[in-house]
Design an enzyme around this catalytic site. Structure first.
Site, PDB file in Angstrom:
ATOM      1  N   GLU A 528      52.348 -31.328  23.734  1.00 22.68           N
ATOM      2  CA  GLU A 528      51.427 -32.435  23.993  1.00 22.68           C
ATOM      3  C   GLU A 528      50.440 -32.146  25.113  1.00 22.68           C
ATOM      4  OE1 GLU A 528      53.568 -36.092  24.474  1.00 22.68           O
ATOM      5  OE2 GLU A 528      54.859 -35.677  22.777  1.00 22.68           O
ATOM      6  N   GLU A 673      65.338 -38.804  30.740  1.00 25.03           N
ATOM      7  CA  GLU A 673      64.415 -37.953  29.988  1.00 25.03           C
ATOM      8  C   GLU A 673      63.980 -36.753  30.834  1.00 25.03           C
ATOM      9  OE1 GLU A 673      60.331 -38.324  27.372  1.00 25.03           O
ATOM     10  OE2 GLU A 673      60.611 -39.621  29.117  1.00 25.03           O
TER      11      GLU A 673
END
Length: 754
Positions: A528, A673
């Site tokens: 990304e 995360e």
């Protein structure tokens, strides 16, 4: 993904000019302080007489200020366990989204159903009470039985009351949950116990459907708030020995009706008992007051049933009926039935000798995944599972690529729900392809319960360009077929997805007559961080895999493959040197950007390359890890799979603590995360880590015979024995045993499950 602080940071990047492998490993190990695996508090955990005999199934704390909070679930709905055990707390219903004005669709928070409060004189004990009033504190998640237990002495001035709370979400019945409260006052006086069902306040919304960018000052809660349920009806009734609460509500912007019903029971030994009820706009409440005697035990229960109009035309009637049946059976029978269902799930297990802390961690990862998934739901798993509204409850490639492979080996019936979600939403993917000017099916980067593209506008480039997800979806469909050998399922469900995704790639590629190759322009890379890339390595590789799978699946079903699939797959450019493993730019396009260097090509894609090439990619990934630090846990979990395939036991040892240690938080082993963003529970990371164990250490891969040995097993040096107990391969059950003797696959006798 969110930009800036919220964006996943990859561990992949361009190759270094010079790379000294052993020096890099030394730096990596030094960066994460050696091989210590878990925080010290875990060593103090002990089993209790009423819990399971194996302490590695237990997650325990004696700190009432513990954080983050754990959650329980059954794949249909969940509950967060508060420190006091009493609630109210967050509860999510899988597959139930709302869609507020100018907002993106997001998973909703159910009206609170677990709220219980206790009053001793004028002071109330509930979820907001200070930690200082809780003494002799103990909270435990019993993973084997799927139960949360909390006990403490509540100190109210000179008064003391022993409190014990037990909570379960039924694994035996997807609609049921229960809370049991036991009080032992150590002084005489008037006590009150209040049971409530109440709506939640609406969130402060952001216009994420139109917002151009995020603000650096925003925290996770500013963006990842749960959706809202509008309460329509509520009621509270007193009955002999208890009462009933019920409530109906609908998500904002949707028509689904959710009904919640609770039956309350209290003991018959309440002296001078009095009751009252209260109902108002979004609350239904029952309160019982009584004269408490010192040393007397008082046990209360709250059994809850949840029903949705998505499953039944009369959700309220069903919820109240099931709550009544639950009351007739009683709390203990229902809790035992749920525990028995969990026991059946744990017949399939990962057993590790030599490291009890790692054993506990691995079981916690499998437990939390199972809390977020079940059979028959036709739903994917969001990145945060059912623990929170993180990433809005949307489904990403996380479900297909990171969580599915571990589940299909351990629990194929549950894994089927994940691929069924993509089958169910195939029409929405076709519509998405047409909307973007392509053929076939283009699966969304972020999708809601209906399979529509739901990426926030500030990350719209991902919706338009992070198209590798379409190939990831197809690969999971094929892996399900390989694992199960279910040709009927392939023909009916899997192949339409594989065919339509292959057709998408045929329409998405661009042919360059100068080099006689197909290219895929203008994509967002797998990390990304790169936008507008031509020939991103992972995207091109997964597209080729998709096309090859379509041809294989056609032939398996006796169909004639589309010749375009083979032509595009054969002529699709992969921007790397298969001998050296180093990547090359696409020279035919001056504005091309170097694609990602990613070890994901070796696993899970299985791109054919030399051992030298695999090692080069892995070393480049480690170099990037050293240079930039850890990002999302998903990035580092699969490095050990490649290291094991290379037979590099030293590298496997070094990578094990790196793959999770910085992401594990609190006594309940909640995964974040990234090491510092506080987003828990990161189910994607759990899925990746379990793949490290299942496909890395054992040397297994998906193959023509299901899940089969592909290379020699490699265990971390301190693990003496690893067993994948009762795993599924093509309709049979096996124990996969890895130890100093090598690897053995022991087939169970027909009908026997160990």
């Amino acid at each position: 993904m969110l930009i800036g602080v919220f964006r996943r940071r990859a561990i992949i990047g361009p190759p270094p000019d010079r790379f000294i492998r052993r020096l890099a490993l030394t730096l990596v190990v030094a960066s994460w302080c050696g091989f210590a695996l878990l925080a010290a508090p875990l060593a103090a955990q002990k089993a209790t007489a009423h819990a399971t005999r194996d302490s590695t199934f237990l997650l325990t704390t004696h700190d009432p200020a513990r954080t983050p909070s754990p959650f329980l679930g059954n794949g249909h709905f969940s509950i967060t366990i508060p420190a006091s055990g009493l609630g109210p707390s967050l509860s999510l219903l899988a597959g139930l989204d709302e869609h507020g004005p100018d907002d993106v669709p997001r998973i909703v928070a159910l009206p609170v159903w677990n709220a219980i409060a206790i009053a001793d004189g004028g002071t109330w004990l509930d979820a907001t009470s200070p930690d200082s009033v809780l003494h002799a504190y103990r909270q435990q998640i019993d993973m084997r039985n799927g139960v949360a237990r909390t006990s403490y002495d509540w100190m109210d001035g000179a008064g003391r009351t022993s409190v014990a709370v037990e909570t379960f979400i039924s694994r035996a019945d997807p609609h049921l949950a229960g809370v049991q409260l036991t009080l032992v006052p150590h002084h005489a006086g008037r006590m009150r116990v209040r049971f409530a069902m109440t709506g939640r306040p609406p969130p402060h919304r952001l216009p994420l459907a139109t917002l151009e960018r995020t603000e650096p000052s925003w925290g996770l809660d500013d963006v990842w708030y749960p959706g809202h349920m509008i309460v329509h009806t509520q009621r509270a009734l007193i009955e002999p020995g208890g009462g009933t609460l019920w409530m109906t509500s609908t998500p904002v912007g949707r028509t689904t009706v959710v009904a919640q019903a609770a039956t309350i029971s209290w003991p018959h030994n309440l002296r001078r008992a009095s009751t009252r009820t209260m109902t108002q706009q979004d609350t239904a409440m029952i309160e019982v007051a009584f004269d408490a005697s010192p040393g007397e035990t008082y046990t209360f229960s709250k059994l809850v049933a949840i029903a949705s109009s998505a499953d039944t035309p009369q959700p309220l009637a069903r919820a109240t009926r099931e709550a009544g049946i639950a009351q007739s059976r009683g709390y203990r029978r229902l809790a035992d039935a749920s525990a028995s269902a969990w026991h059946r799930l744990w017949e399939t297990d990962i057993e590790i000798d030599g490291d009890p802390q790692l054993q506990r961690l691995v079981r916690s990862m499998l437990f939390y995944l199972l809390c977020s998934a079940d059979t028959g739901t036709a739903l994917g798993i969001p990145p945060m599972g059912l623990s929170s509204a993180g990433y809005y409850g949307h489904t990403f490639w996380d479900s297909d690529t990171w969580m599915f492979p571990a589940l299909v080996v351990m629990h194929p019936d549950i894994a089927r729900s994940l691929v069924a979600y993509r089958v169910r939403t195939l029409d929405a993917a076709r519509e998405n392809a047409r909307a973007n000017g392509h053929l076939g099916a283009m699966y969304p980067w972020e999708s809601d319960d209906e399979g529509h593209e739901t990426t926030p506008h500030f990350a719209v480039q991902n919706a338009r360009g992070e198209i590798h997800v379409t190939g990831d979806v197809a690969l999971a469909q094929w892996q399900y077929y390989l694992a199960t050998g279910d040709t009927a399922w392939l023909a009916r469900d899997g192949f339409p997805v594989i065919r339509e995704t292959a057709n998408f790639w045929v329409s998405r590629v661009a042919y360059d007559s100068a080099d006689g190759r197909y290219h895929i322009p203008d994509v967002v890379s797998v990390s990304e961080g790169l936008i507008g890339v031509t020939d991103d390595a992972y995207t091109n590789a997964v597209a080729r895999k998709n096309l090859e799978i379509a041809t294989l699946a056609s032939r398996r079903l006796g169909l004639t493959p589309d010749s375009q699939w083979t032509r595009v797959a054969t002529m699709l450019h992969l921007p790397y040197d298969s001998a050296s493993g180093f990547f090359r730019t696409y020279a035919g396009a001056p504005d091309s950007t170097l694609g990602d260097v990613t070890p994901l090509l070796a696993y899970p894609l299985g791109v054919s390359m030399t051992a030298r090439a695999k090692r080069a990619q892995l070393e480049q990934a480690i170099h990037q890890l050293i240079a930039k630090g850890q990002g999302a846990m998903m990035g580092s979990t699969l490095l050990s799979v490649d290291a094991a395939e290379l037979g590099d036991d030293a590298l496997v040892d070094s990578l094990l603590p790196i793959s999770y240690r910085s992401h594990v938080h609190g006594p309940f082993l909640m995964l974040s995360e990234t090491p510092d963003n506080g987003a828990v529970y990161f189910a994607t990371g759990a899925g990746g880590f379990l793949q490290q164990v299942i496909f890395g250490y054992t040397g297994l891969r998906f193959g023509e015979r299901g899940v089969e040995p592909a290379f020699a097993p490699v265990l971390p040096s301190h693990i003496t024995h690893l067993v994948l107990r009762n795993v599924y391969v093509r309709g049979a059950r096996y124990d996969v045993i890895v130890d100093s003797r090598g690897r053995r696959m022991v087939r169970h006798r027909e009908g026997v499950r160990k």
